[in-house]
Design an enzyme around this catalytic site. Structure first.
Site, mmCIF file in Angstrom:
data_model
loop_
_atom_site.group_PDB
_atom_site.id
_atom_site.type_symbol
_atom_site.label_atom_id
_atom_site.label_comp_id
_atom_site.label_asym_id
_atom_site.label_seq_id
_atom_site.Cartn_x
_atom_site.Cartn_y
_atom_site.Cartn_z
ATOM 1 N N ASP A 162 5.272 -1.516 -0.784
ATOM 2 C CA ASP A 162 4.080 -1.857 -0.009
ATOM 3 C C ASP A 162 4.547 -2.394 1.345
ATOM 4 O O ASP A 162 5.733 -2.308 1.686
ATOM 5 C CB ASP A 162 3.191 -2.858 -0.768
ATOM 6 C CG ASP A 162 3.752 -4.274 -0.733
ATOM 7 O OD1 ASP A 162 4.947 -4.442 -0.378
ATOM 8 O OD2 ASP A 162 3.018 -5.214 -1.034
ATOM 9 N N LYS B 246 2.156 5.016 -5.120
ATOM 10 C CA LYS B 246 2.295 3.549 -5.137
ATOM 11 C C LYS B 246 1.487 2.949 -6.286
ATOM 12 O O LYS B 246 1.983 2.108 -7.038
ATOM 13 C CB LYS B 246 1.828 2.971 -3.795
ATOM 14 C CG LYS B 246 2.105 1.497 -3.675
ATOM 15 C CD LYS B 246 1.635 0.951 -2.349
ATOM 16 C CE LYS B 246 0.885 -0.332 -2.563
ATOM 17 N NZ LYS B 246 -0.080 -0.615 -1.523
#
Ligand code: SF4
Length: 222
Positions: free
Chosen positions: A152, A134
């Site tokens: 997210d 991420k």
């Protein structure tokens, strides 16, 4: 929600392939300023900010980095102070021990393997200690070279509500989104969902009546 209702709702809004571009277009018109909330002035500051943003808010990170970036300007600076001093300097972002260790490891690898520069390729970014997929995706996208789609908590929730994925695992959600979202929008798309998720499609209480994509959303309550 009963299965038949979900099925009906999906039929009403049509296939996701046909909805994705109108969803992107409307959210882009709604949030022309949608961008990353972290403040940074260089590739290195971007990387550090994103690493510090794990498990805390962007506002909190910006508060800490305002001072931090005065003191730490190059990778060498993070290695020149005792570990405890770096821990103190990033304490307010939480998980300061792990983050300080990750920062030091990352800075050391930047110097040994990348001439002190932040790499642009995802496969290089994920080699840096403490840089998960991420984080790497956020950094690559902000460097103008998105190679994946950031997933997210907001991106996950909105993608599910909008019927773009049925998966729970972020890696699988990212795969579904990569298949669906036009490549040119990979960088922008997460920002649009994050902005919409913070303002309208709120976790506990989505405000569907004022949502600009409510006719394209199978979870709409209006
Ligand atoms: S219609 Fe409601 S659930 Fe769907 S995206 Fe908009 S706010 Fe979220």
């Amino acid at each position: 929600m009963p299965r038949s209702y979900v099925h009906e709702a999906r039929k009403r809004v049509g296939p996701k392939r046909a909805r994705i571009v109108p969803i992107i277009d409307r959210l882009t018109a709604e949030y022309p300023d949608a961008t990353i909330a972290l403040r940074f002035r260089s590739d290195l500051e971007l990387l550090v900010s994103v690493m510090l943003s794990a498990q805390t808010t962007d506002v909190n990170v910006n508060r800490v980095t305002e001072q931090l970036f005065q003191k730490y300007r190059r990778p060498e600076d993070y290695l020149a102070v005792p570990l405890e001093e770096l821990e103190r300097d990033i304490y307010a972002t939480g998980f300061f021990r792990q983050k300080a260790k990750a920062l030091r490891g990352t800075m050391a690898m930047l110097l040994t393997d990348f001439d002190g520069r932040v790499p642009r390729r995802l496969e290089d970014l994920v080699r840096l200690p403490g840089v998960a997929r991420k984080t790497a995706n956020v950094v690559a996208a902000e460097l103008g070279n998105p190679q994946g789609i950031v997933v997210d908590t907001h991106v996950r929730r909105l993608s599910q509500r909008l019927g773009l994925t049925r998966k729970e695992d972020p890696v699988k959600i990212e795969r579904d989104l990569q298949w669906l979202v036009p490549r040119a929008s990979w960088g922008l798309f997460p920002h649009l969902l994050i902005w919409h998720g913070r303002r309208v499609c709120i976790a506990r209480r989505p405000e569907c009546e004022r949502c600009v994509v409510n006719d394209l959303c199978p979870s709409s309550r209006v």
